[in-house]
Design an enzyme around this catalytic site. Structure first.
Site, mmCIF file in Angstrom:
data_model
loop_
_atom_site.group_PDB
_atom_site.id
_atom_site.type_symbol
_atom_site.label_atom_id
_atom_site.label_comp_id
_atom_site.label_asym_id
_atom_site.label_seq_id
_atom_site.Cartn_x
_atom_site.Cartn_y
_atom_site.Cartn_z
ATOM 1 N N ASP A 1 2.230 61.119 81.755
ATOM 2 C CA ASP A 1 1.233 62.093 81.126
ATOM 3 C C ASP A 1 1.197 62.240 79.876
ATOM 4 O OD1 ASP A 1 3.763 63.215 80.603
ATOM 5 O OD2 ASP A 1 3.615 64.677 82.145
ATOM 6 N N GLU B 1 4.735 57.225 88.269
ATOM 7 C CA GLU B 1 4.775 58.820 88.056
ATOM 8 C C GLU B 1 3.293 59.498 88.374
ATOM 9 O OE1 GLU B 1 6.055 61.408 84.901
ATOM 10 O OE2 GLU B 1 8.091 61.275 85.776
ATOM 11 N N GLU C 1 -0.485 67.623 78.775
ATOM 12 C CA GLU C 1 0.074 66.651 79.863
ATOM 13 C C GLU C 1 -0.729 66.965 81.276
ATOM 14 O OE1 GLU C 1 2.025 68.423 78.035
ATOM 15 O OE2 GLU C 1 3.052 66.727 76.809
ATOM 16 N N HIS D 1 10.893 71.539 73.715
ATOM 17 C CA HIS D 1 9.816 70.658 73.084
ATOM 18 C C HIS D 1 8.536 71.125 73.400
ATOM 19 C CE1 HIS D 1 8.688 67.473 75.852
ATOM 20 N NE2 HIS D 1 10.010 67.448 76.272
ATOM 21 N N ARG E 1 4.856 71.509 73.797
ATOM 22 C CA ARG E 1 3.658 72.326 72.823
ATOM 23 C C ARG E 1 3.221 73.601 73.359
ATOM 24 N NH1 ARG E 1 1.065 68.203 69.380
ATOM 25 N NH2 ARG E 1 2.574 66.582 69.466
ATOM 26 N N HIS F 1 15.057 68.407 69.326
ATOM 27 C CA HIS F 1 13.769 67.389 69.277
ATOM 28 C C HIS F 1 13.044 67.188 67.900
ATOM 29 C CE1 HIS F 1 9.872 65.779 70.086
ATOM 30 N NE2 HIS F 1 10.331 65.334 71.683
HETATM 31 C C1 UD1 Z 1 5.350 63.746 73.187
HETATM 32 C C2 UD1 Z 1 4.560 63.917 74.549
HETATM 33 C C3 UD1 Z 1 5.380 64.739 75.594
HETATM 34 C C4 UD1 Z 1 6.575 64.211 75.926
HETATM 35 C C5 UD1 Z 1 7.417 64.319 74.636
HETATM 36 C C6 UD1 Z 1 8.832 63.602 75.075
HETATM 37 C C7 UD1 Z 1 2.114 63.984 74.246
HETATM 38 C C8 UD1 Z 1 1.058 64.928 74.327
HETATM 39 N N1 UD1 Z 1 3.056 64.615 74.216
HETATM 40 O O1 UD1 Z 1 5.548 64.910 72.636
HETATM 41 O O2 UD1 Z 1 4.458 64.524 76.752
HETATM 42 O O3 UD1 Z 1 7.354 65.343 76.956
HETATM 43 O O4 UD1 Z 1 6.585 63.290 73.856
HETATM 44 O O5 UD1 Z 1 9.562 63.841 74.093
HETATM 45 O O6 UD1 Z 1 1.961 62.610 74.248
HETATM 46 N N2 UD1 Z 1 9.041 62.597 65.818
HETATM 47 C C9 UD1 Z 1 9.994 61.785 65.333
HETATM 48 N N3 UD1 Z 1 10.502 60.779 65.650
HETATM 49 C C10 UD1 Z 1 10.488 60.257 67.045
HETATM 50 C C11 UD1 Z 1 9.631 61.084 67.746
HETATM 51 C C12 UD1 Z 1 8.844 62.514 67.183
HETATM 52 O O7 UD1 Z 1 10.097 62.045 63.941
HETATM 53 O O8 UD1 Z 1 11.206 59.368 67.168
HETATM 54 C C13 UD1 Z 1 8.412 63.870 65.379
HETATM 55 C C14 UD1 Z 1 7.328 63.202 64.451
HETATM 56 O O9 UD1 Z 1 7.184 64.168 63.353
HETATM 57 C C15 UD1 Z 1 5.856 63.239 65.257
HETATM 58 C C16 UD1 Z 1 6.299 64.620 66.223
HETATM 59 O O10 UD1 Z 1 7.803 64.517 66.272
HETATM 60 O O11 UD1 Z 1 4.939 63.467 64.854
HETATM 61 C C17 UD1 Z 1 5.621 64.714 67.378
HETATM 62 O O12 UD1 Z 1 5.797 63.707 68.233
HETATM 63 P P1 UD1 Z 1 4.288 63.582 69.246
HETATM 64 O O13 UD1 Z 1 4.715 62.308 70.349
HETATM 65 O O14 UD1 Z 1 3.117 63.855 68.852
HETATM 66 O O15 UD1 Z 1 4.676 64.890 70.374
HETATM 67 P P2 UD1 Z 1 5.678 65.368 71.252
HETATM 68 O O16 UD1 Z 1 5.737 66.810 71.008
HETATM 69 O O17 UD1 Z 1 7.074 64.507 70.789
HETATM 70 N N1 UDP Z 2 16.998 62.867 76.540
HETATM 71 C C1 UDP Z 2 18.053 62.180 75.635
HETATM 72 N N2 UDP Z 2 18.466 62.514 74.585
HETATM 73 C C2 UDP Z 2 18.202 63.998 74.168
HETATM 74 C C3 UDP Z 2 17.465 64.714 75.095
HETATM 75 C C4 UDP Z 2 16.798 64.114 76.213
HETATM 76 O O1 UDP Z 2 18.117 61.021 76.084
HETATM 77 O O2 UDP Z 2 18.751 64.347 73.073
HETATM 78 C C5 UDP Z 2 16.716 61.958 77.615
HETATM 79 C C6 UDP Z 2 16.777 62.918 79.020
HETATM 80 O O3 UDP Z 2 17.827 62.442 79.740
HETATM 81 C C7 UDP Z 2 15.527 62.457 79.812
HETATM 82 C C8 UDP Z 2 14.511 62.305 78.549
HETATM 83 O O4 UDP Z 2 15.148 62.100 77.645
HETATM 84 O O5 UDP Z 2 15.481 61.219 80.236
HETATM 85 C C9 UDP Z 2 13.608 63.411 78.695
HETATM 86 O O6 UDP Z 2 12.636 63.418 77.640
HETATM 87 P P1 UDP Z 2 11.981 64.664 76.998
HETATM 88 O O7 UDP Z 2 12.753 65.823 77.397
HETATM 89 O O8 UDP Z 2 11.649 64.431 75.353
HETATM 90 O O9 UDP Z 2 10.444 64.481 77.763
HETATM 91 P P2 UDP Z 2 9.894 64.832 78.913
HETATM 92 O O10 UDP Z 2 10.749 64.284 79.994
HETATM 93 O O11 UDP Z 2 9.732 66.542 79.063
HETATM 94 O O12 UDP Z 2 8.424 64.428 78.873
#
Ligand code: UD1
Ligand code: UDP
Length: 386
Positions: free
Chosen positions: A96, A118, A132, A214, A216, A246
């Protein structure tokens, strides 16, 4: 032989799609190509190393503090170019995220069948989880095959009038990944020992509360209420709290505001001061995170994936959300929604911690999300139906 492209970009997608990639790459029925959008960067790199995944295409999109529109435009442009240059018979997307939804839309515009892994999770509220719930509804609209993790998810799709011969219950591939990691931890005692060392700042005589947030839709007020609740919980002498933070800057901002100097940021166990009640750290790699879930007494999270994993580890899980699209764990009695208001939050955590019957009832190893064989089911159905 069919050429299938799988597109993904975030941490949870990488974990959940990895078992499928590994099986498909070894499967003679498919020419399997891998495209990382790079929606996440640091949080997926260790997963590529652990699972041995080498993307055929990497859009490398992540920008600090990116907006949803930034990611959308990047995936649109990058995937459009790939699909214009390569003949592809099907595109797999997972879950999602924005990577998932935009990749499904671009594939649809190219008239390439979309395969949704999924599929069918629904909270019933388009605003929560945001964005999502919309992403998975929209992905469903263009998907030709829907791989639902549970009967409940399948029924959601049937209620929306998808044809029964396009919807299949397979279990969640995230449970396939978890089983692999559990096996690796059991077979490699050195690994568990190395994690004991990595987390040696934790006090073995205290109960560990592991927490991640984490979402939004919770940014600002609601997320800060949960953080305040954790601060209040940390007054208890019998536990300590570890929060792998996060990388989203919005999460970091709230953490800094609420935890301030009441928490210790730990980078290196060797230098960690003794006796802290709240520890913050960078996101933990997946395998040590499974070790931590296994070591935890209680998990407080708004994560989707963690809700699915915790029941396999027999850990009670409190879900910091108003709604969940994973009601199966609540029905199985292993998880509970927890209010996003400091005092009500604390009351619910204490009730679980201090009422033996509730705690024991929630600590059952009963996983409604899968049996570790989802990836092979998906490949067999794809081979037949595409
Ligand atoms: C995204 C997904 C969410 C998922 C989450 C898992 C969307 C809309 N949201 O949200 O569904 O649950 O990922 O974690 O697709 N960043 C880093 N390094 C990384 C990853 C993220 O620095 O490796 C920081 C960056 O500043 C980035 C920000 O996190 O711009 C947000 O990342 P983004 O993928 O936009 O949204 P998430 O809140 O992580
Ligand atoms: N996870 C991880 N390290 C962390 C936190 C979560 O490896 O510090 C793993 C967790 O076991 C799961 C996945 O990341 O498999 C979940 O990711 P996240 O919570 O970012 O996204 P969501 O599942 O809410 O979309």
């Amino acid at each position: 032989m069919k050429t299938i492209l799988v597109v993904f970009g975030t941490r949870p997608e990488t974990i959940k799609i990895a078992p499928l990639i590994l099986k498909a790459k070894a499967d003679k029925r498919f020419n399997f190509l891998v495209c990382s959008t790079g929606q996440h960067r640091e949080m997926i790199k260790p997963l590529f190393d652990f699972f041995g995944i080498k993307p055929d295409f990497d859009l490398d999109l992540m920008k600090p503090g990116q907006t949803l529109v930034d990611i959308s435009m990047g995936v649109m442009k990058g995937l459009n170019e790939i699909l214009a240059q390569h003949k592809v018979d099907g595109v797999i997307v997972q879950g999602d995220t924005t990577s998932c939804f935009i990749a499904s839309m671009v594939s649809f515009y190219h008239r390439i069948p979309v395969i949704h892994v999924e599929a069918g999770l629904r909270s019933g509220d388009i605003e929560s989880p945001f964005p999502e719930e919309f992403n998975r509804l929209a992905t469903g609209l263009v998907a030709k095959l829907h791989f639902a993790p549970t009967e409940g998810a399948k029924n959601n799709l049937l209620r929306e009038h998808y044809s029964a011969d396009s919807v299949f219950v397979t279990g969640n591939t995230g449970i396939d990944a978890l089983f692999e990691v559990k096996k690796k931890l059991a077979e490699t005692p050195d690994l568990a020992r190395s994690f004991q060392k990595q987390f040696s700042f934790l006090n073995p005589d205290k109960k560990l509360v592991l927490s991640t947030v984490h979402r939004r839709e919770s940014f600002g007020g609601p997320m800060e209420e949960v953080m305040k609740g954790l601060v209040a919980l940390s007054e208890r002498e019998d536990l300590e709290i570890l929060i792998p933070l996060h990388m989203n800057p919005q999460v970091r901002k709230s953490a800094e505001k609420i935890f301030g100097n009441q928490a210790t940021w730990v980078q290196n166990a060797a230098n960690a001061p003794a006796g802290n009640k709240i520890w913050l750290c960078e996101p933990v790699d997946y395998v040590p995170f499974v070790y931590l879930m296994d070591r935890a007494h209680l998990i407080v999270t708004d994560s989707g994936g963690v809700q699915e994993e915790a029941p396999s580890l027999a850990k009670p899980i409190l879900v910091a959300r108003e709604k969940t699209e994973r009601p199966e764990a609540i029905a199985a009695g292993t998880s509970k929604l927890i209010p996003l208001e400091e005092k009500a939050f604390l009351k619910t955590v204490l009730e679980v911690l201090d009422t033996k019957e509730i705690y024991n009832q929630m600590s059952q190893a009963k996983n409604p999300f899968g049996d570790g064989k989802a990836a092979e089911r998906i490949l067999d159905i794809m081979a037949e139906k595409l």
